[in-house]
Every structure is written in C-alpha cells, then in structure tokens.
Write an enzyme that holds these catalytic residues in place. Sequence first.
Site, PDB file in Angstrom:
ATOM      1  N   GLY A   1       0.810  -1.215   0.000  1.00  0.00           N
ATOM      2  CA  GLY A   1       0.000   0.000   0.000  1.00  0.00           C
ATOM      3  C   GLY A   1       0.842   1.262   0.000  1.00  0.00           C
TER       4      GLY A   1
ATOM      5  N   ASN B   1      -7.541   3.331   9.249  1.00  0.00           N
ATOM      6  CA  ASN B   1      -6.879   2.204   9.908  1.00  0.00           C
ATOM      7  C   ASN B   1      -7.007   2.232  11.433  1.00  0.00           C
ATOM      8  OD1 ASN B   1      -5.255   4.439   8.907  1.00  0.00           O
ATOM      9  ND2 ASN B   1      -3.550   3.575  10.043  1.00  0.00           N
TER      10      ASN B   1
ATOM     11  N   GLN C   1      -7.717  -0.392   3.915  1.00  0.00           N
ATOM     12  CA  GLN C   1      -8.448  -0.928   5.076  1.00  0.00           C
ATOM     13  C   GLN C   1      -9.932  -1.159   4.776  1.00  0.00           C
ATOM     14  OE1 GLN C   1      -7.118  -1.981   7.844  1.00  0.00           O
ATOM     15  NE2 GLN C   1      -5.112  -0.985   7.927  1.00  0.00           N
TER      16      GLN C   1
ATOM     17  N   THR D   1      11.310  -7.570 -11.925  1.00  0.00           N
ATOM     18  CA  THR D   1      10.650  -8.877 -12.038  1.00  0.00           C
ATOM     19  C   THR D   1       9.559  -8.982 -10.978  1.00  0.00           C
ATOM     20  OG1 THR D   1      12.652  -9.868 -12.884  1.00  0.00           O
ATOM     21  CG2 THR D   1      11.040 -11.381 -11.941  1.00  0.00           C
TER      22      THR D   1
ATOM     23  N   CYS E   1       1.074   1.242  11.532  1.00  0.00           N
ATOM     24  CA  CYS E   1       2.388   1.150  10.919  1.00  0.00           C
ATOM     25  C   CYS E   1       3.478   1.678  11.828  1.00  0.00           C
ATOM     26  CB  CYS E   1       2.386   1.852   9.574  1.00  0.00           C
ATOM     27  SG  CYS E   1       1.347   0.966   8.420  1.00  0.00           S
TER      28      CYS E   1
HETATM   29  N1  PLP Z   1      -2.764   2.717   3.910  1.00  0.00           N
HETATM   30  C1  PLP Z   1      -3.387   2.350   5.044  1.00  0.00           C
HETATM   31  C2  PLP Z   1      -4.744   2.906   5.339  1.00  0.00           C
HETATM   32  C3  PLP Z   1      -2.772   1.458   5.919  1.00  0.00           C
HETATM   33  O1  PLP Z   1      -3.416   1.089   7.038  1.00  0.00           O
HETATM   34  C4  PLP Z   1      -1.493   0.955   5.604  1.00  0.00           C
HETATM   35  C5  PLP Z   1      -0.779   0.057   6.547  1.00  0.00           C
HETATM   36  O2  PLP Z   1      -1.074   0.009   7.728  1.00  0.00           O
HETATM   37  C6  PLP Z   1      -0.899   1.347   4.392  1.00  0.00           C
HETATM   38  C7  PLP Z   1      -1.548   2.249   3.579  1.00  0.00           C
HETATM   39  C8  PLP Z   1       0.441   0.828   3.981  1.00  0.00           C
HETATM   40  O3  PLP Z   1       0.304  -0.446   3.430  1.00  0.00           O
HETATM   41  P1  PLP Z   1       1.575  -1.434   3.364  1.00  0.00           P
HETATM   42  O4  PLP Z   1       1.814  -1.916   4.750  1.00  0.00           O
HETATM   43  O5  PLP Z   1       1.128  -2.529   2.438  1.00  0.00           O
HETATM   44  O6  PLP Z   1       2.697  -0.647   2.808  1.00  0.00           O
END
Ligand code: PLP
Length: 369
Positions: free
Chosen positions: A70, A138, A166, A224, A311
């Site tokens: 993401g 999130n 999410q 790749t 995160c």
């Molecule tokens: N966007 C949202 C709303 C998220 O909750 C997160 C990860 O917690 C991300 C983007 C990032 O995704 P990724 O962990 O696949 O980089």
Amino acid sequence: MKDVYLDYNATAPVRPEVIDFVASSMALVGNPSSVHGAGRKARNLVEKAREQVAALVGARARDVIFTSGGTEANNQALGFMSGHKHFVSSIEHDSLLKSSAETQLLSVDGNGVIDLKQMESCLKDSQPAFVSVMAANNETGIVQPIKSIADLVHEHSGFLHCDAVQAAGKMPFDKQTLGIDLLSLSSHKLGGPQGVGALILGPGIDCPSFLTGGGQERSRRSGTENVAGIAGFGLATEIAKTSLDEFQQLRTLQNKLETGLKQLSNSVTVFSENVERTVNTTCFSWPELSADKLLIQFDLASIAVSSGSACSSGKVKSSHVLKAMGVDDCLAGSAIRVSLGWNTRPEEIDYFLQVFEKIVKRHTGKASK
Ligand code: PLP
C-alpha cells in the site's frame, strides 16, 4: 487463553489456502517475462491474480499495477499529481501525508469524517485538484462518504485517489460506482502475504513509473514481479470477495466488545461509535492508564492489540488521526485499537473483556460501574 490476535488492521493472518498457494507458486520456476513454457506458467499466475484483484473492486484487470504494498501504491499515485494542487485528508496514512511538502490538509469533524464544505471551498479556490481520501481509516475504522467526495472533486474537474487498504475485502467496494480515479490496495490487510499491493488506475489515467528498468507492468513498474506474493494476493482477494457476508458477521462481535467495555468502566470512550465504521475496528480509550501501559498488560495476557497508528507499532506515538478529530491529549494518549478479522472467535472477545476487567479492578480497586 493462548495468543489472542486482535490486530488485523496492522496485518491479518494469512489464510491457510493462501499459504499453500504461495508455497506451490514459489516452487514454480519461471520469470513471467520469459517466452518459454516455464515463463508462461509464471505469467499465467500473475495475470490470474490481476483479474482476481480487479474483480474485488470492480476494476479492469489491465488497470492494475502490482506494487510492493500500500505504501508504494500511495507513493506512486502521487506521481500523477504533477500539475495539480494536492489535497489530502488530515487522517491519511503517512505514506500520503509524508510524501509531499506541497500538500494541503483537508479537515475532518469530531468523528473523523471529512468536512465536505471545507473541501469544496478548497476545490473552488484551486483547480485542477488531486485529492487523496482513504475509504476506511486504519485506526478508527470510520468510512468516508467516498461517492459524495468523488462527485464534488469531479464537479471541479479534479481527480480522486482513494486508499482502500483498510476497506477492500471488508465491505462491498466498487471503484466505478464510487467514482474513484486511482485506488491503492494492500494484500496483507486481507489475508494475503506481506510486501505486495496494487495501484489501480482509471481509464485514461497514467502514472509515471518511479522504478525504471525492464518495463514490466506495461512500463508502469519495472522489476521482475513477485510472482508467489502476487498469486497469494490474488487468491486472498478472491476469498475476501466471496466471504464478504461472513465478514459482516463481525458486527456482532464488535457490538459485544464495545458494550462489554462500557459496562466494565464508565470512563471508556469508543471513538466514532455513532458513524459508519468497518465492522472489524474498535478504537477506545480508558484514560486511567496510558496506551503503552495498557498494551503491556494485554501483551502479558497474550493479547495482541495496537495503540496509535498500525504502521508505527513498536513505537507508541500519539495518533495524528485522533488529534485531527480534536480528541484531547489525555484521551488520545490512552487509545487502544482492537481489530478483528476472518479468524476471530467469540471466545477471544470474551477473554479480552475478562482481561480488561482485571486491569480495571487492579487499577481502580474495583470495576467502576
Ligand atoms: N494505507 C493504510 C490505510 C494502511 O493502514 C497501511 C498500513 O497500515 C498502508 C496504507 C500501507 O500499506 P503497506 O503496509 O502494504 O505498505
């Protein structure tokens, strides 16, 4: 009880069928760019996954660009904004908030829902706009009125990017009906492997690649392909799509959890409780104890939950989401996120509540209600 995992918004456990499929895909030899039979088998896995991912959100397979997750999808989406004024909601993921200094923030109300009036005045003042608003948050699970946002953006000749990391797989979600121009997805939030995701474009929209090289993904993302990861992502999206009704049953557990929490202490606040939220997410605060202390107490009882943003797990920092909602520091500093998913069982919620009851008793001498 052993290992109760209630942190699906950080990462969801990979579904067993997906683990098997990833393993068998890894056993295949072949680079999807090679023209021989082995290469064609790898290519078939990637293209099947592209169709599965597109089907989850009502997109065209050819518009799906596979990414490393993401974060990369959000970063790449921003490449489209050159020549546009960029607006993001103040509760976006850091992969959007930290990607550009030029960005202007869009306000949210006390529930975290975007302020459409403020957004409209921003759009009037500066055209053309590139707007990023996430479908579901999130931390709190609140669901934004994406269709109304898209209509407003398009009325002002702008483009809408939506981070649906999410939301997809947790609620019915159709890119075209909602009017989204660019869409980000991540595999590990819906039962697929980590390190894979997708940016999905709209017809006629192109995004410069920031990875140059062999020209994979129609020259939109060189390198790749992560064949096994992509194959697992594809299968996870297909399972998520067919299990959407089942996922909605989590609403019962969400209600049980929130009612239970409030019964155990009248100083519990459940954030955004009266607006539309994903059925798997509860963000609550119990100001008697800070979030890091609460996290430790739950961890000692083998319960995994989060505080602050997913995160940033590992470092407990105050939440920019709750701050944007105007939540005071004391409440924000004790906020805990509980997020459920495909493998959550009712007994796990009972156990969570029993542990919380013990914490309340220990810290207040008795349950306060
Ligand atoms: N966007 C949202 C709303 C998220 O909750 C997160 C990860 O917690 C991300 C983007 C990032 O995704 P990724 O962990 O696949 O980089």
